[in-house]
Design an enzyme around this catalytic site. Structure first.
Site, PDB file in Angstrom:
ATOM      1  N   GLY A 111       2.325   7.811   3.415  1.00  0.00           N
ATOM      2  CA  GLY A 111       3.569   7.034   3.576  1.00  0.00           C
ATOM      3  C   GLY A 111       3.393   5.732   2.683  1.00  0.00           C
ATOM      4  O   GLY A 111       2.331   5.618   1.968  1.00  0.00           O
ATOM      5  N   VAL A 112       4.229   4.888   2.923  1.00  0.00           N
ATOM      6  CA  VAL A 112       4.191   3.634   1.917  1.00  0.00           C
ATOM      7  C   VAL A 112       4.158   2.396   3.180  1.00  0.00           C
ATOM      8  O   VAL A 112       4.704   2.243   4.205  1.00  0.00           O
ATOM      9  CB  VAL A 112       5.441   3.232   1.092  1.00  0.00           C
ATOM     10  CG1 VAL A 112       6.749   3.249   1.868  1.00  0.00           C
ATOM     11  CG2 VAL A 112       5.213   2.113   0.263  1.00  0.00           C
ATOM     12  N   VAL A 113       3.449   1.439   2.782  1.00  0.00           N
ATOM     13  CA  VAL A 113       3.384   0.205   3.840  1.00  0.00           C
ATOM     14  C   VAL A 113       3.861  -1.066   2.962  1.00  0.00           C
ATOM     15  O   VAL A 113       3.553  -1.464   1.882  1.00  0.00           O
ATOM     16  CB  VAL A 113       1.844  -0.072   3.737  1.00  0.00           C
ATOM     17  CG1 VAL A 113       1.734  -1.478   4.993  1.00  0.00           C
ATOM     18  CG2 VAL A 113       1.051   1.024   4.601  1.00  0.00           C
ATOM     19  N   GLY A 169       0.830  -1.125  -0.068  1.00  0.00           N
ATOM     20  CA  GLY A 169       0.058  -0.079   0.120  1.00  0.00           C
ATOM     21  C   GLY A 169       0.819   1.107  -0.040  1.00  0.00           C
ATOM     22  O   GLY A 169       2.014   1.383   0.329  1.00  0.00           O
ATOM     23  N   ASP A 194     -10.650   9.085  11.898  1.00  0.00           N
ATOM     24  CA  ASP A 194     -10.425   8.817  10.248  1.00  0.00           C
ATOM     25  C   ASP A 194     -11.334   7.840   9.820  1.00  0.00           C
ATOM     26  O   ASP A 194     -10.615   6.873   8.799  1.00  0.00           O
ATOM     27  CB  ASP A 194      -8.978   8.764   9.940  1.00  0.00           C
ATOM     28  CG  ASP A 194      -8.602   9.204   8.662  1.00  0.00           C
ATOM     29  OD1 ASP A 194      -9.701   9.888   8.036  1.00  0.00           O
ATOM     30  OD2 ASP A 194      -7.913   8.990   7.891  1.00  0.00           O
ATOM     31  N   GLY A 231       0.397   5.842  -0.329  1.00  0.00           N
ATOM     32  CA  GLY A 231      -0.454   7.071  -0.297  1.00  0.00           C
ATOM     33  C   GLY A 231       0.150   8.302   0.335  1.00  0.00           C
ATOM     34  O   GLY A 231       1.409   8.211   0.281  1.00  0.00           O
ATOM     35  N   LYS A 267       4.326   0.265   8.267  1.00  0.00           N
ATOM     36  CA  LYS A 267       3.735   1.686   7.969  1.00  0.00           C
ATOM     37  C   LYS A 267       4.849   2.747   8.073  1.00  0.00           C
ATOM     38  O   LYS A 267       5.053   3.071   9.141  1.00  0.00           O
ATOM     39  CB  LYS A 267       2.369   2.162   8.425  1.00  0.00           C
ATOM     40  CG  LYS A 267       1.828   3.295   7.965  1.00  0.00           C
ATOM     41  CD  LYS A 267       0.702   3.613   8.780  1.00  0.00           C
ATOM     42  CE  LYS A 267      -0.280   4.852   7.901  1.00  0.00           C
ATOM     43  NZ  LYS A 267      -0.795   4.141   6.717  1.00  0.00           N
TER      44      LYS A 267
END
Length: 601
Positions: A39-41, A34, A153, A36, A56
């Site tokens: 950040g990146v996962v 993932g 969120d 966005g 994460k």
């Protein structure tokens, strides 16, 4: 939503890492799962605990701001307290001179946004969404009331479903903190996902569980219509000033040909959740869940709820609004007059009637005798999902319907479930139902029946001689205490085969839900590799309850000490098992444990 946040240079969070690279002397990177604006996962293997985790990574611009890092560490520590089956577990905050990340539970599935897009009509049906909403609300109720944490969120992208069909809430408290930090450092005007934020959250007011209730309403609206309540133009202005269309109207506007209409009580409840005034929203996740899925169940009061005044079906509540929000507070003097005149307690359920000028000195109220308070819930709910769907579900021999299924008003106690489907092996489950609680059986993967071998031409057949009459073998005598002690001895000896032999074919195993013996075998081997030496000291006798035989409840406590070289783990455990009496002996069908006074060196 500000598109600039998604265009940030994330630096080493995307560049500079490679498959197979080992970070923090612990995690081996496997693949990106993932990315966005925040950040990146990465999917990684935790070499110390021998399990897959999600990492994460934080944007580089946060690494140079110690205040932002400290705030994120604080939120991560708070999230460590969340231990609910439907909330993604946070494991640790990792940091070195080159990078920082949050280690968390890996979910082998897709988020609800992606799952919705895969639907033929691009929307969920209510019957598909209802079991997930129940799981989601159970998790939110736990977070709000037990852990005192607000997500801040909630949206479809933060709700995942694993391969077993269990819903998992991701980024509890972390996503918003990360977004807020990026917003502050880049001087953006707002942070987060405006499409699902309440008016109060947009205004920057003190966060409240009722903000999550609004976001939950917006999320359900999106999943049932393919769009959030407001998705074009000035989102912030509309969130503050405009009432969204009904979900049926939005489906019609977007030309969505759904299989079934949205029930009226779903429309009413989601409209309440999206109310501008927090006092007009359902006052807890449990209340929202009950209004959607179980309108007949009593609503448990929480510290955020106002007085709920029960009325008859023909009263004000039948219009879809809560009586407590229309009730008029009677002055103490008025109450004294009424009590003296009538002699019993009165409860106001409508607004005061107009007072004629010539009677202005007389107190005038529309009142009724206060009804008897609703009794505490005495039933619970069972959720059953199967692969494949459409299996017949029986509870204590009575057919309840076909999966996926939410079984309401199940009496308190131990119940035996049977699942049947043509071409598939029958499955048996055990469920313990408590008043007002939901028992989610997870997703049951049925086993296909073997194809029968072709029959050969039959030879001449002569029936065998009749067997001599025999008497039924006597029922075995069960030693519950001995069974428990022998099982614990197998655990201290590391006898995995013996341990697994004590379990039924399907077991409610700690926080993992329903699992198979093969899962338990892997779990025990993993534990023994981490803690090869284990000693147990009983601190209470084994007590048992046979009133629901053949299902036996046993309780006992012990202290333990596990060692691996110089590392030591100690604690006190309180255990509850359910055993099933079978001709072959006792089998464990449920194993739950609470650990206290835990220490590690």
């Amino acid at each position: 939503m500000n598109s600039d946040i998604n265009d940030l240079d994330l630096g080493a969070t995307i560049r500079g890492f490679a498959v197979g690279q080992k970070l923090f002397d612990r995690y081996t990177l496997q693949s990106i799962i993932g990315r966005g604006g925040m950040g990146v996962v990465w999917l990684a293997r935790d070499e110390q605990l021998e399990r897959q985790v999600a990492l994460k990574f934080l944007p580089d611009l946060l690494l140079v701001d110690q205040a932002a890092l400290d705030e994120l560490k604080h939120e991560t520590k708070r999230s460590l307290e969340l231990t609910h089956h439907h909330i993604v577990r946070i494991y640790n905050f990792e940091q070195d001179s080159h990078a920082a990340c949050i280690s968390m539970e890996y979910v082998d599935g897709l988020n609800l946004s992606a799952l919705r897009v895969q639907k033929e009509t691009r929307v969920f049906e209510v019957n598909e969404l209802a079991p997930l909403v129940v799981q989601l609300c159970d998790a939110l109720e736990y977070a709000h009331d037990t852990a005192n944490i607000v997500h801040r969120d909630l949206k479809p992208a933060n709700l995942m479903v694993n391969s077993r069909g269990d819903l998992k809430i991701t980024d509890f408290g972390i996503s918003r903190s990360l977004s807020d930090s990026v917003t502050m450092l880049t001087r953006q005007s707002t942070s987060g996902t405006l499409l699902y934020m309440s008016p109060q959250q947009l205004n920057g007011e003190r966060v409240s569980p009722l903000d999550d209730i609004y976001s939950l309403g917006a999320t359900i609206y999106d999943l049932l219509t393919s769009k959030p309540p407001f998705y074009g133009g000035s989102i912030e202005k509309q969130v503050h000033e405009k009432i969204p269309r009904s979900m049926a109207e939005r489906r019609k506007e977007l030309e969505i040909a759904s299989k079934t209409p949205i029930p009226a009580h779903w429309e009413e409840t989601i409209a309440e959740a999206l109310a501008k005034d927090p006092a007009q929203r359902p006052q807890s996740a449990r209340e929202l869940s009950q209004q959607l899925v179980d309108r007949a169940a009593p609503i448990r009061k929480t510290k955020r709820e106002k007085l709920m005044v029960p009325v008859s079906a023909g009263g004000a509540a039948s219009q879809g609004s809560k009586v407590s929000r229309r009730a008029v507070i009677m002055s103490m003097a008025g109450v004294a007059i009424l009590v003296a005149a009538i002699g019993i307690t009165m409860s106001i359920v409508r607004r005061p009637t107009s007072v004629p000028a010539n009677e202005s000195s007389k107190p005038s109220f529309t009142a009724t005798v206060a009804p008897t308070p609703a009794p505490a819930p005495v039933t619970g709910r069972i959720i059953v999902n199967t692969i494949p769907a459409g299996a017949s579900v029986y509870v204590d021999g009575s057919e309840q319907g076909q999966s996926p299924l939410v079984i309401e008003n199940v009496a308190e106690g131990i119940h035996r479930l049977r699942v049947e489907a043509d071409g598939w092996e029958d499955a048996s489950l055990i469920a313990e139902v408590k008043p007002g609680a939901t028992v989610d059986m997870g997703t049951l993967h049925l086993t296909a029946k073997p194809t029968p071998a072709p029959t050969q031409a039959a030879a001449t057949y002569s029936p065998p001689p009749p067997l001599p009459e025999t008497t039924s073998p006597p029922q075995p005598e069960y030693d519950y205490r001995g069974f428990v002690l022998q099982h614990l001895q197998k655990c201290t000896n590391g006898d995995v085969s013996g341990i697994v032999a004590d379990y039924a074919d399907s077991v409610d195993y700690y926080e993992n839900g329903m699992v198979t013996p093969s899962f338990i075998a892997k779990d025990r081997r993993k534990y023994m590799s981490s803690w090869p030496t284990l000693s147990i000291q009983m601190t209470s006798p084994v007590s048992y309850d046979t009133s629901n035989a053949p299902h036996i409840r046993v309780n006992f406590s012990y202290t333990f000490e596990a060692r691996n070289g110089r590392k030591v783990s100690r604690g006190q455990t309180d255990n509850t098992w359910f055993l099933l009496q079978t001709p072959a002996g006792l089998k464990i069908t449920s194993e739950k444990q609470t650990i206290t006074n835990r220490s590690r060196k």
